[in-house]
Every structure is written in C-alpha cells, then in structure tokens.
Design an enzyme around this catalytic site. Structure first.
Site, PDB file in Angstrom:
ATOM      1  N   GLU A 454     -63.922-113.177  -0.314  1.00  7.47           N
ATOM      2  CA  GLU A 454     -62.671-113.799  -0.706  1.00  7.47           C
ATOM      3  C   GLU A 454     -62.940-115.216  -1.218  1.00  7.47           C
ATOM      4  OE1 GLU A 454     -60.517-114.287   2.896  1.00  7.47           O
ATOM      5  OE2 GLU A 454     -58.954-115.535   2.017  1.00  7.47           O
ATOM      6  N   ASP A 527     -61.816-114.409   5.421  1.00  8.70           N
ATOM      7  CA  ASP A 527     -61.574-115.372   6.497  1.00  8.70           C
ATOM      8  C   ASP A 527     -60.988-114.674   7.715  1.00  8.70           C
ATOM      9  OD1 ASP A 527     -62.460-117.400   4.911  1.00  8.70           O
ATOM     10  OD2 ASP A 527     -60.463-118.042   4.262  1.00  8.70           O
ATOM     11  N   ASP A 529     -58.418-115.115   9.355  1.00 11.45           N
ATOM     12  CA  ASP A 529     -57.013-115.506   9.560  1.00 11.45           C
ATOM     13  C   ASP A 529     -56.090-114.461   8.939  1.00 11.45           C
ATOM     14  OD1 ASP A 529     -57.290-115.832   6.873  1.00 11.45           O
ATOM     15  OD2 ASP A 529     -56.990-117.997   6.852  1.00 11.45           O
ATOM     16  N   ASP A 531     -54.300-114.423   6.202  1.00 11.82           N
ATOM     17  CA  ASP A 531     -54.536-114.126   4.781  1.00 11.82           C
ATOM     18  C   ASP A 531     -55.769-113.253   4.593  1.00 11.82           C
ATOM     19  OD1 ASP A 531     -52.353-115.376   3.852  1.00 11.82           O
ATOM     20  OD2 ASP A 531     -53.368-117.233   3.235  1.00 11.82           O
TER      21      ASP A 531
END
Ligand code: 28F
Length: 661
Positions: A454, A527, A529, A531
């Site tokens: 990403e 990541d 998280d 997102d």
C-alpha cells in the site's frame, strides 16, 4: 492390514445391514469380535482414509457424522430436534428426540445392534425399511469411525421409560454390554451420543471452533426445514455460555433472506420451488440483488457441492430458458436481439439449490460435484415451472428482473471488448511488465514472492529492504476498486488491477492457469490499521471473484507488520499484537523506549525487511476461504453503505485467515 482384508470386511458389514435382525439373543463369542477390532484399528492407523484429515477439519467431521444420523431420524419424521452440546474439555454430546436406536441384538454379530453400529465399519450407514440415508453421504462413514477415533464414547437410548447405556474406550473397545442403567420419564425418547476426540489421533487440535459449529448447524436448519437445531457451547464460564436455536419453517426461502441481509434486493419476493420426482427431492430458492456477481450455493444430501454438478446445470438451464422466453414474449427482447446468456441471467442472483438423492454420485477433483444425470432435468422442470409462474403472477418483479438481465447483457458486450484488450495486452506484456513493478531476478516461480504494498513510500522501503533475488514489489496507489460494486469492464479498466493481472501472469476468471503464476507467494502488505484492513479486503475480494484458484491453492498471504518497536539499552524487540506487547513489558521491565508504528512508511528498509519480509523472522498469514458462504458474507458487508458495521467488522476479521509461518 492388507487391502484385501478390508474389502472382505466391508462386504460383511453390508450383510449385517441387509439382515437387520434385532431379536435373537445369542451370545456366542465369535471371530467377528476380532475382525471388528481389526476394522477399528485400521481406522486408527489410517484415519485420513475415513475422515478428511486429522486436522481441525477432520475433528469437526466427527460431530457432523453423528449429527447426520440425528438429522436422518428427523427427516424420517421421527425426531423434531437435534441438539449439539460442547462441554469443558471439548466433550461433545449429540442427541435427538427420535425413536432411539434399536436396543435389540444383532444376529450376525451376536451383539447389541448399538454395539454393532458403533464397532462395525459402515454398519450404521443406512436405515432399514427401504428408507435411505439422505443426510451426509460424502463423509457418511458411519458412527464406528467416530468411535474408533475417540478416547471414549458413550451411547444412551431413551425408550419406554428406560435408559440404555453402553460405553467404549481406547478407540472403540466396548466396556461391558448394552444395558439399562436407569429409569426415565416414559415420554422421553431418542438417542444420545457423547464422545471425546482422541488427542493421540487429532494431534493438531481437539478444540472445536464455535463459529464453525454454529454456522454449519444453522445451515443444516436452513437445508432441512422444520427441524430444530440446537447448539450449546458450555466451554466458558457461566455468563459467557452460548446457546442457539435454529428452526426455519420457510427452509431455503429463509436461507436466501439470510444470505441477502446485507444486500439490496431488486425485487421483494423470493422465488421458491420445491418438488420431487423418482425419489429425488428438489428445493430451490433465489432472489436478485443490485450486485453484479452471482452467489449460487448447491447441496446434495446436505453436503455443499462446491464444484456444482447436474443440479446446478438444471437450475441454469431453467433460468436461461424461462427468462429468455418471458423476455421475448413481453417485449424485453426485440426480434433482432440475441438471446440473453446464462451469465446475464445470473448477474446479482443469490440462489440455493438443494437436492436429496438416495444414491448420489460425486465427481470432480474434490468429489464435490454431483454427477447423477437424471437430476439435471428434474431440477430444470421443477424450478422452471415455478419460475415461469412467479414471473406471470408478479409482472412488476418480473420487469425488474428482465431489466437487470438486459442491462447485464449490454454490459457484457462492453466487458468483452475490455477483456479482449486486457488479454491482448497481457500476452504482449510478458516482456513489458507494469512499470511500477520491481520484479525479482529469479524466474523460478516456486521460490518467487510478490509483495503488494500500500502506498509509494512503503513501496520504496520494501523495494530497498527486499531480497531482490526472489522478492518482487508492486506498490499500489490509493484504494483499489471495489469489484463488488463494479461491472466487469470497469474492473478491467482499473490500472491497479491490470498491473496485478499482468504481474501474476496466470490470466483470470475462466481462463486462469495457476501453473503460469509467476510467484509462489502473493503477499498483501498493508498498514496495521483500519485503512490497511480495508485495502486488504478489497484485494481479497478481487482475488476471490477473479482469481479464486490462487486463493484455493494457497498462494495468497497477508504480511504482519509489527505494531510496536521496543528498545531497552541495546536490545531491540518487536511486538505484533497487543498481548505480545504486554508480555514484552513484563519481560523487560521499565525504562523502555516504545515506538508505535502507525504505518509501514515509518519503518526504514532494514526494519521492514527484518520484521516483515525476512522469512527467518516474519509471520505470514495464509488466506484460506474454503467456506464460500462465509467469504461472501464478508464481502457483502463491504458492499453495504453502512460505515460503522464495516469498520467494526474489518477490525475483527482476523478469522478470515489461518496462521502460517
Ligand atoms: C445422536 C445421533 O444417531 N439417532 C438415531 C435411530 C433410529 C433408528 C436407527 C438410529 C437399524 C439397524 C441401522 C429406530 N427404530 N442420533 C442418532 N436414531 N438408528 S440412529 O436404526 C438403525 C438401523 O441398523 C431406528 C426403528 N428403526 C430405526
């Protein structure tokens, strides 16, 4: 034991079945005792021949085997409820309120029928009196296999105010004979089987998965309307004990409602049909939603036939025939128009097809494809008639369906062009891989890995940190397309998707050839998280819909970047989960310098290599979506407009995958 001897035993146990004499009491000890124990010993020696495996999957098979017998008794009309209880220590009890297993003596073995059922291979396979075993079938290996693979097993039969009891230990050895141990309410009747899986066989785990049991019991309730399935998980302390009751009078109609709960239907009523012919029972339900992918689930004798087969073919034939006929007769197709294809008719459909067959034949790689040819026409007739009737009686809903199918047809033509373009390109681009790809130097696919990363900054770190001999990096910019919300041609216009398809080199959809995959491992690195999880799901959705075999064959992985870097003096440690962090705090005491990573971009190339990419240290999670229904629920939540449930869901979606290091 030789193959030959096993064959003979099977024939003998068929004979036990054929005669079914429960009356004559004869306690001579004969050779069959020894043969019986040899039979169970064979099961213990090579359990893989009788159950799927000795992993978690095989463990759950034990439960399904016994549950199937309860369902058979219910389907024969004698039981209303099948209850499964998991107690402390993963002791499982299955009980029904049927007639109770016969408590007499079997002439052939000289032992009680119950002891025979639980010790002779295949002896419990079929019910008597011309009835047949419709539940199970694929893994219908019989109660004796469960007994053989249990540390101990107990049977209780409630009948005429008495409780009959027998216990087996150490892989199927009876401890005493069947006997009455106590009185019970004279109205109580039924069978109860309690067992503890043998940990020396199930070395990996003897712990049952709550969700797996619950989901399958719910599914069995949908597939067998009117039968009450109860599930009690009593493994936790009092307030956390979990209890479920599933009973669906509407059968598959309610199944469709359940499957479509996170979707927007394009017509209110579920199309439903049911019937039987030549001893074959058929039930079909379906409804269209505003999505573009079909979700068709097929079953034979309650078994998910994931490879489809003749029942699915019959459904498709009827769908195509009836929709085209209606479209022509009612002006949705003009004379010059081509017929709608079956794919057009299937766009956005959720369908469940269930057949019950006395003698199912399974084919295909995983023996989950129904082969009985007569089923094709029977399903086609039964479903076709009802579908035609539904369209006639509900012109408004018919209109919505026709518009959906004709739109799909127009989109298909556009998609075809886009796909041809993509294909031609991918053929050309063997030498010109996507510009963003930093490929590895090795051409040996079996050792190659591609990291889908990403963002450009993380991509940069990954590129510098990697071992370029076998690790390739493909950075993605921004969010990738949600393929659940896009028609095919949009999917193939998407730059990120094209890059992936070209880099993988294996084609896609019906033309996929996994042997051409250029990397053995496709690793999604995002990541840690919300997102990142979102991107991960979007990628998995794309793989699931367009590159399913690469998931099925275990090529897709999720990288696990650390959450924390912990430093004390010269030692540097990483924590990948919160509990791990707690343990580190305990271990290292105070005066720690703790860094919380918010994204991959915060790590320098060396750190990224060390923590997340180096096979020596990294943790990769292998994605396995063997349960299509569950995967589908995941993706349909992603389709929904609601943000909150989606966020919550994303945060706890870890079960999607199993750990693989
Ligand atoms: C806990 C799981 O296994 N239930 C069962 C029955 C009822 C009969 C039966 C079973 C006869 C000779 C095969 C009773 N009365 N639940 C269960 N309920 N098996 S298993 O018969 C077994 C057959 O061998 C039953 C009259 N006929 C059949």
């Amino acid at each position: 034991m030789s193959e030959e001897k096993e064959m003979i035993e099977e024939e003998e146990s068929e004979a036990v079945l054929g005669e079914q004499l429960d009356t004559k009491v004869d306690h001579t000890y004969n050779d069959s005792d020894i043969q019986v124990l040899d039979g169970l010993e064979a099961v213990r020696k090579r359990p893989g021949m009788y159950i799927a495996s000795t992993s978690g999957k095989g463990l759950h098979h034990l439960v399904w085997e016994i549950v199937d017998n309860g369902i058979d008794e219910a389907m024969a009309g004698y039981a209303t409820t099948v209850m499964v209880t998991v107690d402390q220590d993963n002791i499982v009890t299955v009980e029904d309120d049927g007639r109770g297993m016969p408590t007499g003596i079997n002439e052939k073995t000289g032992k009680s029928t119950i002891e025979t059922i639980f010790t002779v291979l295949h002896a419990g396979g079929k019910f008597g009196g011309g009835a047949y075993k419709v539940s199970g079938g694929l893994h219908g290996v019989g109660a004796s296999v469960v007994n053989a693979l249990s540390e101990w097993l107990e049977v209780r039969v409630f009948h005429n105010g008495e409780v009959f009891f027998i216990r087996f230990e150490n892989g199927g050895h009876a401890v005493g004979e069947l006997k009455v141990i106590e009185k019970c309410d004279p109205d109580k009747h039924g069978s109860q089987v309690t067992f503890k899986a043998d940990p020396t066989i199930f070395k990996e785990t003897t712990e049952y998965d709550h969700d797996t049991l619950r989901d399958r019991l719910r599914q069995l309730a949908f597939l067998n309307k009117g039968i009450r399935m109860v599930f009690r998980d009593l493994r936790q302390e009092e307030e956390k004990k979990r209890y479920y009751e599933f009973m669906f009078e509407g059968g598959l109609k309610e199944y469709i409602k359940y499957l479509n709960k996170n979707r927007t239907a394009v017509h209110p009523d579920i199309i439903y049909s049911e019937g039987h012919e030549k001893g074959i029972q058929v039930e079909v339900a379906c409804q269209y939603n505003d999505g573009y992918n079909p979700n068709i689930y097929t079953f034979c004798n309650n078994i998910n036939t994931v490879e489809g087969g003749t029942h699915e073919e019959g459904f498709r034939m009827a769908l195509n025939r009836v929709i085209n006929k209606y479209a022509r007769e009612n002006g949705f197709l003009k004379e010059k128009d081509d017929n709608l294809t079956t794919d057009d008719c299937k766009e956005g459909i959720t369908a469940v097809i269930s057949a019950k067959h006395p003698d199912p034949q399974y084919e295909g790689q995983t023996k989950t494809k129904l082969g009985n040819t007569e089923v094709r026409k029977i399903v086609s007739d039964i479903f076709g008639t009802q579908l035609e009737r539904f369209l006639m009686e509900n012109p408004d809903q018919a209109k919505s369906i026709m518009e959906k199918a004709t739109l799909a047809s127009q989109a298909r033509m556009a998609a075809k062009k886009a796909r041809e373009l993509t294909r031609r390109k991918s053929a050309l681009e063997i030498s010109s891989l996507p510009g963003k790809l930093s490929d590895c130097s090795s051409k040996d696919a079996s050792i190659c890995e591609i990291y889908i990363v990403e963002g450009d900054s993380a991509g940069g770190s990954a590129k510098q940190g990697r071992d370029s001999h076998y690790q390739a990096i493909l950075p993605l910019r921004g969010k990738i397309l949600n393929v659940e919300k896009a028609r095919q041609h949009r999917v193939f216009e998407n730059a990120e998707i094209r890059s992936m398809i070209t880099a993988f080199g294996c084609g896609f959809m019906d033309e996929i050839d996994v042997s051409k995959l250029r990397y053995n491992k496709i690793v999604i690195m995002t990541d840690a998280d919300v997102d990142g999880s979102h991107i991960r799901i979007l990628l998995l959705t794309f793989f699931y819909r367009y590159l399913k075999p690469i998931i099925e064959q275990g090529h897709v992985y999720i990288a696990q970047p650390p959450l924390y870097k912990v430093q004390k003096g010269n030692t540097v440690r990483y924590a990948y989960t919160e509990p791990q962090m707690d343990r580190l705090r305990e271990e290292l005491g105070n005066r720690l310098s703790i860094q919380r990573y918010k994204g991959l971009g915060e790590m320098n190339p060396e750190q990224l290599w060390e923590t997340t990419m180096d096979p020596k240290n990294r943790t990769l999670i292998r994605v396995n979506i063997d349960d299509a229904e569950r995967a589908d629920q995941y993706f349909s939540i992603m389709m929904g407009e609601e943000v909150e449930p989606r966020k919550n869901f994303i945060m706890e979606h870890a079960k999607f995958a199993t750990l693989d290091i």
